[in-house]
Every structure is written in C-alpha cells, then in structure tokens.
Write an enzyme that holds these catalytic residues in place. Structure first.
Site, PDB file in Angstrom:
ATOM      1  N   GLU A 122      -0.831  36.420 -46.144  1.00 42.83           N
ATOM      2  CA  GLU A 122      -1.610  35.310 -46.716  1.00 42.83           C
ATOM      3  C   GLU A 122      -2.239  34.511 -45.599  1.00 42.83           C
ATOM      4  OE1 GLU A 122       1.295  32.954 -48.700  1.00 42.83           O
ATOM      5  OE2 GLU A 122       1.774  34.553 -50.108  1.00 42.83           O
ATOM      6  N   LYS A 124      -2.715  31.164 -43.520  1.00 41.87           N
ATOM      7  CA  LYS A 124      -1.892  29.990 -43.248  1.00 41.87           C
ATOM      8  C   LYS A 124      -2.828  28.802 -43.362  1.00 41.87           C
ATOM      9  CE  LYS A 124       1.145  28.058 -39.719  1.00 41.87           C
ATOM     10  NZ  LYS A 124       1.228  26.838 -40.447  1.00 41.87           N
ATOM     11  N   ASP A 126      -4.276  25.183 -43.249  1.00 45.37           N
ATOM     12  CA  ASP A 126      -4.018  24.127 -42.273  1.00 45.37           C
ATOM     13  C   ASP A 126      -4.230  22.750 -42.913  1.00 45.37           C
ATOM     14  OD1 ASP A 126      -3.342  23.040 -39.905  1.00 45.37           O
ATOM     15  OD2 ASP A 126      -5.227  23.479 -38.888  1.00 45.37           O
ATOM     16  N   TYR A 233       1.589  28.353 -52.693  1.00 40.47           N
ATOM     17  CA  TYR A 233       1.956  29.643 -52.105  1.00 40.47           C
ATOM     18  C   TYR A 233       3.457  29.939 -52.101  1.00 40.47           C
ATOM     19  CZ  TYR A 233       2.186  26.273 -48.254  1.00 40.47           C
ATOM     20  OH  TYR A 233       2.438  25.170 -47.489  1.00 40.47           O
ATOM     21  N   LYS A 320      -0.162  32.536 -35.490  1.00 39.80           N
ATOM     22  CA  LYS A 320      -1.175  31.473 -35.404  1.00 39.80           C
ATOM     23  C   LYS A 320      -2.338  31.875 -34.520  1.00 39.80           C
ATOM     24  CE  LYS A 320       0.185  27.121 -35.577  1.00 39.80           C
ATOM     25  NZ  LYS A 320       0.915  25.867 -35.319  1.00 39.80           N
ATOM     26  N   CYS A 414     -16.271  -5.028 -18.001  1.00 38.93           N
ATOM     27  CA  CYS A 414     -17.108  -4.399 -19.022  1.00 38.93           C
ATOM     28  C   CYS A 414     -18.294  -3.717 -18.342  1.00 38.93           C
ATOM     29  CB  CYS A 414     -17.606  -5.452 -20.015  1.00 38.93           C
ATOM     30  SG  CYS A 414     -18.823  -4.762 -21.163  1.00 38.93           S
ATOM     31  N   CYS A 417     -21.519  -5.902 -19.510  1.00 41.25           N
ATOM     32  CA  CYS A 417     -21.783  -7.307 -19.175  1.00 41.25           C
ATOM     33  C   CYS A 417     -20.905  -7.825 -18.039  1.00 41.25           C
ATOM     34  CB  CYS A 417     -21.613  -8.185 -20.417  1.00 41.25           C
ATOM     35  SG  CYS A 417     -19.911  -8.296 -20.972  1.00 41.25           S
ATOM     36  N   CYS A 432     -13.811  -5.454 -24.441  1.00 44.35           N
ATOM     37  CA  CYS A 432     -14.585  -6.490 -23.773  1.00 44.35           C
ATOM     38  C   CYS A 432     -14.482  -7.740 -24.659  1.00 44.35           C
ATOM     39  CB  CYS A 432     -16.042  -6.059 -23.636  1.00 44.35           C
ATOM     40  SG  CYS A 432     -17.104  -7.437 -23.163  1.00 44.35           S
ATOM     41  N   CYS A 438     -21.966 -10.004 -24.973  1.00 45.96           N
ATOM     42  CA  CYS A 438     -22.097  -8.657 -24.414  1.00 45.96           C
ATOM     43  C   CYS A 438     -23.239  -7.911 -25.134  1.00 45.96           C
ATOM     44  CB  CYS A 438     -20.770  -7.916 -24.596  1.00 45.96           C
ATOM     45  SG  CYS A 438     -20.833  -6.198 -24.088  1.00 45.96           S
TER      46      CYS A 438
HETATM   47  S1  IVH Z   1       5.390  29.686 -47.080  1.00 48.77           S
HETATM   48  C1  IVH Z   1      10.040  28.635 -46.641  1.00 48.77           C
HETATM   49  N1  IVH Z   1       2.841  30.205 -46.962  1.00 48.77           N
HETATM   50  O1  IVH Z   1       2.822  26.228 -42.784  1.00 48.77           O
HETATM   51  C2  IVH Z   1       8.656  28.487 -46.145  1.00 48.77           C
HETATM   52  N2  IVH Z   1       3.605  28.277 -45.822  1.00 48.77           N
HETATM   53  O2  IVH Z   1       4.062  26.141 -40.170  1.00 48.77           O
HETATM   54  C3  IVH Z   1       7.654  28.468 -47.216  1.00 48.77           C
HETATM   55  N3  IVH Z   1       1.790  27.002 -44.761  1.00 48.77           N
HETATM   56  O3  IVH Z   1       5.879  24.965 -43.869  1.00 48.77           O
HETATM   57  C4  IVH Z   1       6.307  28.300 -46.699  1.00 48.77           C
HETATM   58  N4  IVH Z   1       0.139  28.286 -45.376  1.00 48.77           N
HETATM   59  O4  IVH Z   1       3.588  23.966 -44.855  1.00 48.77           O
HETATM   60  C5  IVH Z   1       3.817  29.371 -46.569  1.00 48.77           C
HETATM   61  N5  IVH Z   1       0.608  30.817 -47.025  1.00 48.77           N
HETATM   62  C6  IVH Z   1       1.565  29.983 -46.622  1.00 48.77           C
HETATM   63  C7  IVH Z   1       1.283  28.826 -45.856  1.00 48.77           C
HETATM   64  C8  IVH Z   1       2.344  28.015 -45.461  1.00 48.77           C
HETATM   65  C9  IVH Z   1       0.462  27.196 -44.741  1.00 48.77           C
HETATM   66  C10 IVH Z   1       2.448  25.852 -44.092  1.00 48.77           C
HETATM   67  C11 IVH Z   1       3.689  25.364 -44.763  1.00 48.77           C
HETATM   68  C12 IVH Z   1       4.773  25.736 -43.782  1.00 48.77           C
HETATM   69  C13 IVH Z   1       4.041  25.640 -42.494  1.00 48.77           C
HETATM   70  C14 IVH Z   1       4.732  26.351 -41.374  1.00 48.77           C
END
Ligand code: IVH
Length: 689
Positions: A122, A124, A126, A233, A320, A414, A417, A432, A438
C-alpha cells in the site's frame, strides 16, 4: 566507542529525538527532516542493543511520539478530552533500504515456514493518524494517535471531513474501530500557506503538519474549510474475524468507508520491488503526499503468528522514500524584515533544479537553526522541497566546505533602519522594535492593507515603494487622501492607471468591517480571527473598549491574541489610525445590509464548490455564496450540492462531478437563485475619477 562515550551519545540522542518529537507532534514544526530523525533513531537503537545496561523503558526507541495536547490552552480553556484506545495504536518499523525489505521478507518466510501467504502493498500516506469508532453504523468517536495508548478526542472535527461518513451502509458490524490517515491535498496546503504568509504567520512545513494542525483546531467550522480528506487502512486484527487484510478493506469499502484503490496483493520480493519502483515515480503525480510504501502480510493467521514488538507489528514494514534534495552553493544570506518587524534569514543560492523548478532562494528560518547547522557562506548545502512552497535548507555538506568559508553574522541591528533588534524569551525570531519608523515595516503594513483579502486596492510593491519615497502614503489612512495630480507626478503613472487605482480606493470604502479589521494588521489577527471578533463585538468601538476578560470569552481567542488586540488599541497609532480611517468613510461596524451579515437563506443547506474564474474575484464569489447561507467546500464529494463552474474550471473537479452525479451550474444560474439578482453579470460601477 568506549562505555562512557556510548552513554554520553545515548543520552544526547534521546534528548535530540525527544525534542524533535515534541516539536513535530505538538507544534507541527519539526526541527529536522524525517530522514535525519530516522538515522538518529537507528543509531540509538544500535547503541541500546550494544549496551543493554543503558536501556530505559522511556527511551524514544520504545515509545511512539505523542501528539496529546495538554489539557488547556493559553487562556485556560480545555482543549481536547483524552480517551483510551481500545487497542494500542502502534507505529511501523521503517527503513530506507531495499535490502532491509528483502530481509523482512526473508524473515517472514522463515518464521512462517512453508505456509502459503501473500503481501499487501500500500502507499504510506503522509498525513496524521486517526482512529474511528462506528457503533450501530454511526460515527461515535474519532481519536488521534496521542501517545499510542490514549488519544485526543477530535470527533467534532472528524465530522467536518467531507469523505468520513457519519453513517454506514450495507452489512456493517455492530461496533468496530478502523484506522487511517487524515491528509491535506497539496492544493489546499498551498492555499493555506499563502494565507498564512500573507498574515506573517509561520507557514506549515509540509502537508502532514498542516493536516495534524487542522485536526486539532478548536473550531470545527474552520476544519471544514481546510480541504482535509481521509484514507483508511487498518482494522485491528482481533476486533473482527476476517481471513485477510484485503478482505477487511474490501468490506470497509462496501460499508461506504474511504479505502485506497491503489493497494495490490504481491507474491514475493520481486512483485514488492516492482510496486515500490512504480510508486517511487508515480507518487509525484498524486494530489496528496505519500512518503513510502507499506508492506503488510495479508493473511490474519500469519499476522497473528508473527505478532508484535513493544512498538511495531512484526507483520509489516514501511519502506520510506527519501525526500527529493539538491545540493548547491550558499552564495550569501539576506535578512528580510516583515511587516511585524520579524527578521527572517533567506539564503541566496547558486540556482539548482529541484522537483521541476529552479531554486535560487531558501529560508533558514531563524538564527538558532543557522547555528545548529553551523552554516557558512560558500558551503555546499542541501535544499529540500517535499510539498513545501518555500524550499528550505536541511543540512550542510561538511566534506565540501571550502577553506576560509565565512561564518555568517546574524545582524544585531535592523538591516533596514539600523535600530537594535530585540528577541523575547519565548520567540525564536529577532524583531525590529522600530514599529512605526522602520521603512520595511511601514511598507509591509501598507502592502497588507491593500492586499486582496484586506481592502483589495490596486497597488503593488512598486507603487507602495513610490508612495513611501514620495511621502505620499506612510500609513493606510494616507491612501484615502491621494489625488490624481499626485499620482500623475510619479514616474510611470498615466491617467488610466491613476483612474484604476483611485477607483479601487473608492470601492474599498464598501469593504465590510471584518475585512477592515483584518486590514489593520493587528498582530495575530488573521482573516478568521478578524471575522470572529467583528461578529462578536459588532463594532470597532466595542472591540476597542473590550477588557482582556471579554476578549478571552471569544472562541479561539487566547492570551496572545487578546494581548495583541489590547496593545493595538492602547497605543496612539492604533487609535489615531482607526479615527482617520473612520473619517475616510470605512466600515467599522457590522452592517446587516452589507456582505458580512446574511443577505438571504437562498443557499441554506447547500454545500457548494467553485472552480475557475468568474466575472468577480473568487474571494468575492465565496463571500456572495456565504452571504446567502451557502457552505463552501474546496473539493467535490458526494455531499456537494453543486459545483459553480467558471471559465477554465478544473477538469479534475468536473470529472469528479460527473462520476458522483453532482450538478454543475454556471455563474448566471447561481445568480438567478439569489433574490434581487436576475442572473445578469453587471459592469463595474462608474468611475469616481
Ligand atoms: S498500517 C499497526 N498502513 O504510518 C500499524 N500505516 O510510520 C498499522 N501509515 O502508524 C498501521 N500509511 O500512521 C499503515 N498504508 C498504511 C499507512 C500507515 C501511513 C502511517 C500510520 C503508521 C505510520 C508509521
């Protein structure tokens, strides 16, 4: 490393990591990049393994960071109630190296010896984590991660996020928890930061911090305007009896919950690597931020067999992506003075290509950050963008430092001025104090006053410079005394430009009180606070007469804002300026017949999205909709009543409307719904010149 040095380094790393975690989770302003944070965390994990005698239960390696807000804000009001998590909210083990993903796969295959299983890959996301509880098909609770065992109750705010359903459909379980991420799309993030910069509020470092800051706002109406959305997720394994993670997610989708459509089942490391490679490139085209890939073992019985460490599941790993960086030379540093007097160091760089644009300048934030990096003129520095609108310098490449590289001296006077700068104990920035003498602050105040969201007077930086140099305007009220002959005596001005400027000055007299209040540039009084104060007090006289206690009674006003408002009206500049602007004919009372009040209920209960350009500015269009009771949303969802499409409206939004069956109407159609408006788009008012 000997034992004493190791102990010293362990303590140091714990201190640095704790400090960054606090800044990250509590202020949404991390002091280092994720990459640096993760590197330091790995170093600490290594040392703790090597020297178990120094292990401590409260080490950052054993705890997830905490976003819990303390029980009260500066004004002593309770902020969020904390509630326990039914299942601990853990984080994920993460890595930046593919070989560690290979090791994860090899370990899982070994531990599950011979069992058949698959991996769910999946994105991740942000953003900021959220845990939703549905009971009898209704959303009853939304908690932040908090410290992993208890989180802040943000239910009222979650209810304002457009794709979080209040009620479920289909065959949902009676009571369950589901977890995911709240995100702010880049478009909404850029808009929010532009607004914050205009108000000289520090911009959010990235969409993730903006999302978590927005989820912690105390006014749910404000949350609704931030354009957040959610992706879910994870359903804690023991809570429901699904055979696999993928099945759980499919079921959640069938209940109407927002689940990603980009997850894929993979069989073995090659398919996992292909998924990673694909999204490492494609993520740049997504409208929201992702910072890696999560690989989860799909089968629940295998997940259970692998179990958890104190912090992470053993059945998942996060790979990451490194933030895009560029290395370039620091040519010099400018020190910019803003309208509030804050001095910001800005780096001048040898131009370098980064994520599709050429970067020549980057912020260094403040003196402390310059010192922390030990930056010198001539150094090679790393610049990062990663979603931010202003690139920032993240570190210095010490191995490339030329001999004689000069340590920059943060000015004590500054730069504009020459007044000695001051720094309050609790401020990272120097200021300042020559507020009314100024030149940069004077011009900054004028620029703010004329800006689109304030009085919307047609004057740019060059004109403000001219007015200042010619002593035509040094304070906002002077703008109302300027005449055509003065303008025509300035280089470059002609009758046409003078007419346009004077017309806009005249029109600005109709600007409603809440925007006039914002235009005054009282520190910490941004657009939203100005609106709240204007509506609460109704007039400038009532606001000026308000005691601190009365100011603190207003929602979202804490000590800092109350103090700043009180100072403004206590000083002679504030009082004089208000009286001169009153003489100039500006609105200093909320007028029920003017825009801020309700004009009608014609759009009551309607959620409206606007896209493209109209016969009036987009801000005016928003005001018009709000004045007739409509609720504005920034993105199209199933709850959108209609989209008002102007010229060049976004194809993405139109496509979404078609998909969801949302009605698209023109500006004329909208106007024809409003009382007293026949749908005709009117010419601007006759010139006053
Ligand atoms: S699963 C038991 N799936 O990233 C852990 N987390 O750095 C369940 N996050 O704690 C989390 N995308 O806040 C999961 N597809 C994804 C995610 C995800 C982002 C976050 C989540 C996690 C953190 C870890």
């Amino acid at each position: 490393m000997d034992k004493t040095t190791a102990k010293y380094r362990i303590d140091e790393l714990r201190r640095i990591l704790k400090e960054n975690s606090d800044r990250y989770y509590l202020d949404n302003a991390p002091t280092m990049s994720d990459y640096e944070f993760d590197q330091l965390m790995h170093e600490l994990e290594g040392l703790e393994k090597e020297y178990p005698e120094f292990a401590r239960a409260d080490s950052p390696t054993r705890r997830v960071g905490s976003d819990l807000e303390s029980g009260a804000d500066a004004a002593g009001k309770t902020v969020f109630v904390q509630k326990p998590h039914r299942y601990p909210m853990l984080s994920l083990g993460n890595t930046y190296s593919i070989s560690e993903v290979e090791e994860f796969v090899a370990r899982a295959e070994k531990a599950l010896g011979g069992r058949k299983f698959s991996y769910c890959c999946e994105q991740k996301f942000d953003g900021t984590a959220i845990c939703l509880t549905y009971s009898s098909g209704r959303l009853v609770q939304a908690l932040t991660r908090g410290d992993g065992t208890k989180g802040d109750d943000v239910t009222a705010n979650a209810l304002q996020i457009s794709n979080i359903p209040r009620t479920l459909k289909g065959d949902y379980p009676a009571d369950f928890e589901i977890r995911g991420e709240v995100l702010m799309p880049y478009e909404a993030f850029d808009r929010l930061n532009e607004e914050r910069l205009e108000q000289e509020d520090p911009p959010f470092a990235n969409p993730r911090n903006a999302a978590s800051g927005s989820l912690k706002l105390t006014d749910p109406r404000e949350v609704a305007s931030r354009g957040l959305f959610c992706v879910l997720y994870h359903i804690p394994a023991d809570s429901l009896s699904f055979e696999s993670h993928a099945q759980a997610m499919e079921a959640a989708r069938s209940w109407g919950l927002p689940v990603s459509d980009k997850a894929r089942l993979c069989h073995g490391i090659d398919e996992i690597k292909a998924y990673i490679d694909y999204w490492d490139v494609q993520r740049k085209y997504l409208p929201y931020a992702t910072d890696g890939i999560v690989v989860k073992i799909n089968e629940m019985d295998c997940q259970r067999a692998l179990g958890y460490t104190s912090k992470f599941p053993r059945w998942a790993v996060a790979y990451k992506f490194k933030a895009e960086q560029a290395c370039t030379k620091l040519l010099g540093i400018d020190y910019q003075v803003g309208r509030t007097g804050a001095v910001t160091p800005v780096a001048n760089l040898e131009p370098v290509q980064l994520s599709g644009t050429v970067v020549k300048r980057a912020t260094l934030n403040n003196e402390d950050q310059m010192r922390q990096m030990d930056i010198r003129i001539g150094d090679s520095v790393y610049v990062e963008k990663g979603g931010e609108i202003i690139p920032k310098i993240t570190s210095v490449e010490l191995s490339l430092r030329p001999s004689g590289a000069k340590v920059p001296e943060f000015p004590r006077l500054c730069p504009d001025c020459g007044t000695p700068l001051v720094r309050m104990d609790d401020e990272a920035r120097w200021f300042c104090p020559n507020t009314y003498g100024c030149p940069m602050q004077i011009k900054g105040r004028l620029m703010h006053f004329v800006s689109r969201k304030a009085m919307d007077i047609l004057a740019g930086e060059a004109s403000i410079d001219q007015f200042y140099e010619a002593s035509i305007a040094r304070r906002p009220s002077d703008l109302y005394k300027i005449n055509a002959y003065q303008l025509l005596s300035l280089p470059g001005w002609q009758e046409r430009s003078a007419r346009k400027f004077l017309d806009s000055v005249a029109t600005s007299r109709k600007v409603p009180f809440e925007r006039v209040l914002y235009a005054l540039g009282i520190r910490y009084v941004g657009e939203t606070t100005a609106r709240t104060l204007a509506r609460h007090f109704g007039s400038i006289d009532a606001l000026a007469a308000a005691s601190r206690e009365q100011l603190l009674e207003v929602g979202d006003v804490g000590e800092v804002i109350a103090g700043s408002v009180a100072d403004f009206f206590a000083g002679s500049y504030g009082r004089e300026e208000v009286s001169l602007l009153k003489e100039a004919g500006l609105h200093f009372e909320t007028d029920p017949d003017s825009i801020p009040g309700r004009l009608s209920d014609a759009l009551e209960g309607k959620t409206i999205v606007i896209s493209g350009n109209f016969s009036i500015s987009r801000d005016k269009m928003k005001e018009m909709i709000a004045a007739h009771g409509g609720r504005l949303a920034s993105s199209v969802s199933s709850r959108t009543s209609f989209l008002v499409a102007g010229e060049k409206s976004g194809p993405e939004k139109l496509r979404k409307c078609e998909k969801l069956g949302v009605r698209v109407i023109s500006e004329q159609e909208l106007r024809s719904m409003l009382p007293g408006d026949d749908g005709k788009i009117r010419e601007p008012e006759p010139s006053l010149f």
